[in-house]
Design an enzyme around this catalytic site. Sequence first.
Site, short mmCIF file in Angstrom:
data_model
loop_
_atom_site.label_atom_id
_atom_site.label_comp_id
_atom_site.label_asym_id
_atom_site.label_seq_id
_atom_site.Cartn_x
_atom_site.Cartn_y
_atom_site.Cartn_z
N HIS A 122 0.82 -1.22 0.00
CA HIS A 122 0.00 0.00 0.00
C HIS A 122 0.85 1.27 0.00
CE1 HIS A 122 0.08 -0.05 4.57
NE2 HIS A 122 0.05 1.26 4.37
N ASP A 136 1.23 -7.70 2.39
CA ASP A 136 1.31 -6.27 2.08
C ASP A 136 2.77 -5.81 1.90
OD1 ASP A 136 0.88 -3.57 1.80
OD2 ASP A 136 -0.47 -3.39 3.52
N SER A 168 3.94 2.28 8.42
CA SER A 168 3.75 1.24 7.42
C SER A 168 5.03 1.00 6.66
CB SER A 168 2.66 1.63 6.44
OG SER A 168 1.44 1.26 6.98
N1 ARG Z 1 -4.70 0.67 7.55
C1 ARG Z 1 -3.38 0.61 7.00
C2 ARG Z 1 -2.69 1.99 7.12
O1 ARG Z 1 -3.22 2.88 7.73
C3 ARG Z 1 -3.35 0.07 5.62
C4 ARG Z 1 -3.98 0.91 4.57
C5 ARG Z 1 -3.93 0.42 3.17
N2 ARG Z 1 -4.97 -0.52 2.86
C6 ARG Z 1 -6.24 -0.20 2.45
N3 ARG Z 1 -7.08 -1.17 2.26
N4 ARG Z 1 -6.65 1.01 2.24
O2 ARG Z 1 -2.07 2.52 6.25
N1 ASP Z 2 -1.29 1.42 7.92
C1 ASP Z 2 -0.57 2.50 8.56
C2 ASP Z 2 0.45 3.17 7.64
O1 ASP Z 2 0.27 3.21 6.46
C3 ASP Z 2 0.02 2.05 9.83
C4 ASP Z 2 -0.94 2.26 10.95
O2 ASP Z 2 -1.66 3.26 10.96
O3 ASP Z 2 -0.94 1.44 11.86
O4 ASP Z 2 1.39 3.78 8.07
#
Ligand code: ARG
Ligand code: ASP
Length: 715
Positions: A83, A219, A645
Amino acid sequence: MKFLKLLLVLFFIQTQAQQGGMWIPSLLKGMNETEMKNLGMKISAEEIYSVNHSSLKDAVPQFDGGCTAEVISDKGLILTNHHCGFDAIQNHSTVEHDYLRDGFWAYKMEDELTNPNMVVMFVVRIEDVTTKVLEGTATITSEAEKQKKIQENIASLSTTLPKETWQENKIRTFYDGNQYLLFVTETFKDIRFVGAPPSSIGKFGSDTDNWVWPRHTGDFSLFRIYADKNNHPAVYSADNVPYKPKKFLPINISGLKENDFTMVMGYPGRTTEYLPSFAVNQIVETLNPAKIEVRDAALKVQDRFMRKDQAIKIQYASKYAGVANYWKKWMGETKGLKKANAVAAKQKFEKDFQEKVIKAGKQAEYGNLLSDFEKNYNEIKDYALARDYFTEVALRNTEILSVGYKLYQLEQLLNTKGEQSFNDRKNTLYKGIDDFYKDYNLEVDKNVFEQLINLYATKSPKQFLPETLLNVDASKLTADIFTNSKLTSLTSFRELLDGDSKTVIEKLNNDKGYQLIKSMADAYAKNVLPKYDEINLKNIATQRTYMKAILELSPKSSRIFPDANSTLRITYGKVKGYKPNDAVYYEPFTTLDGVMEKYIPGDYEFDVPQKLIDLYKAKDYGNYGVKGKMPVCFIATNHTTGGNSGSPALDANGNLIGLNFDRVWEGTMSDIYYSPDICRNIMVDVRYVLFIIDKFAGAKNIINELKIIQPANKK
Ligand code: ARG
Ligand code: ASP
């Protein structure tokens, strides 16, 4: 015996409590180092951060401004999340070569793809410059003047403090303005795309599984840093060579067990752990619900179009993911803060704080902080809400308004800076805007617009709205703008920009779409922003003093860490499951079996590539499987946030064991209120990453670059 029991209980409470916090790598000696060793760490603080020797920090750069990566070979190969590379992967994708859908692998270096604006930044060293930054500010009483002086000091120090020509000096504040640190950094600008699995692995579970445990996402994506002949940063050139890092991470494929030590190093973006109860209450009751409602409406529309049209799916994939990500996070956060009674916990903290202030005889200095907060947060509420509506509706989620806003800024520039600046900006806009329209679909935006403008007109505080939106008929306005405005296509947008400043401004002000965004932006600039800024400035000052008081009045042994600010940090804890709800316990590891359990053939989110199914059936896991199972993800008590991330998850020896990418649903409140009971970070197991590269993609060239520590029993 009783005494011993008590000691044990106390010890247990201690180790339970020794979790959470994002610490500054150059300041680990002392409390953190002892704590980390007690939790199981085998290396020294010096091996994590050192100015004179290569250390872990030399292998952990910030990736493209918002994520983290780690160097995993002596040829500048870096690993980050799928991502995090998503935008780049999307940019290289077309309906014919859909790397988002099918994945991409460079089987030789010549096949790696360039990414014009991508950057990767390393920290060379960290120094405390608090005294220098605050010089000459002690006697300034006006907060605005004080901030101005600080900014001037920072600007001049950034140019005068020693650094090499290819490096940068960056000064950042910690503890809300109570400490300033200098980061000397190196930013590499030739970053090439090396590989990524198909989205059905790299984004498996997509938005349904996002922020959720148990998780089964691979990921990750791979890039490579290129440098000039001196191994220094340089913009893209065919002559550049793979970067030779000071340090790269060896990979541990033996896996960890529950309760084993782990740490995560990276660039957490922003947390607000020391907000007063009044602010937290406002987030829970007012601001989060409003933002969620706006995004909810926008996402529903985009989703509808993306599901039936592959071209729209590619155009909107990255935008959708970005908007959906925080939409969902705010929901989890709100829920978690309520469930943990965070407001009540803050109130209790504040009551204790008041008592400490009295006990220390510091009423004159700190006695009014909480009542000031209460007054300020009451006063700012409507302005903050209007600000969130403007940001979410106009700047973030309605494309025609956000692109119109760029033209609004252009007109402002002419008024404030004159013709030359106007022309420069106009030319940049003219050239750069094709990137925006490449991914623009009028039908999608039109439908989003109608929903969002209606929300704006009915839900944003009425007293600040522009006349154009009072009692507006949203569907009529939508039809009018989308038939008449030139903001809806690249060609007509460029037509608007043709001619000298006078002609352009005239054309803009005759355009229906422009007229609307201008009326919104003007009303916002006049009715909301000045007052918001005024109260916010007071809050910033109050928060700084509050933080100072907390640091001063807490016992020496307290674990008070500075809020995240996109600088390099380390967080540590243990691999651990958790209990999200009554009678439910979540184990800390997932396997490929779970991928197959979730598998829905042909589904938008839960499809699985045939090749992976075949490998699963044959149990062809090579050296990466354990007893016939393929590990996929795991969780731990590391305190992470957005920006972490792609961060390396490290074992007790500082070897790579996984890649951080998310947090669990029940713990997304950790940006505001961390609880070791329920907050967990989610990592993809490095063995799954290697398995996909090796067995799924057959990219032996990549595997051969790595330093893999073979498990003793498999040697
Ligand atoms: N929650 C994670 C972060 O904040 C992964 C985000 C990417 N994935 C998604 N399905 N949008 O970045
Ligand atoms: N998914 C998040 C990021 O892209 C990490 C998190 O918020 O825990 O940095």
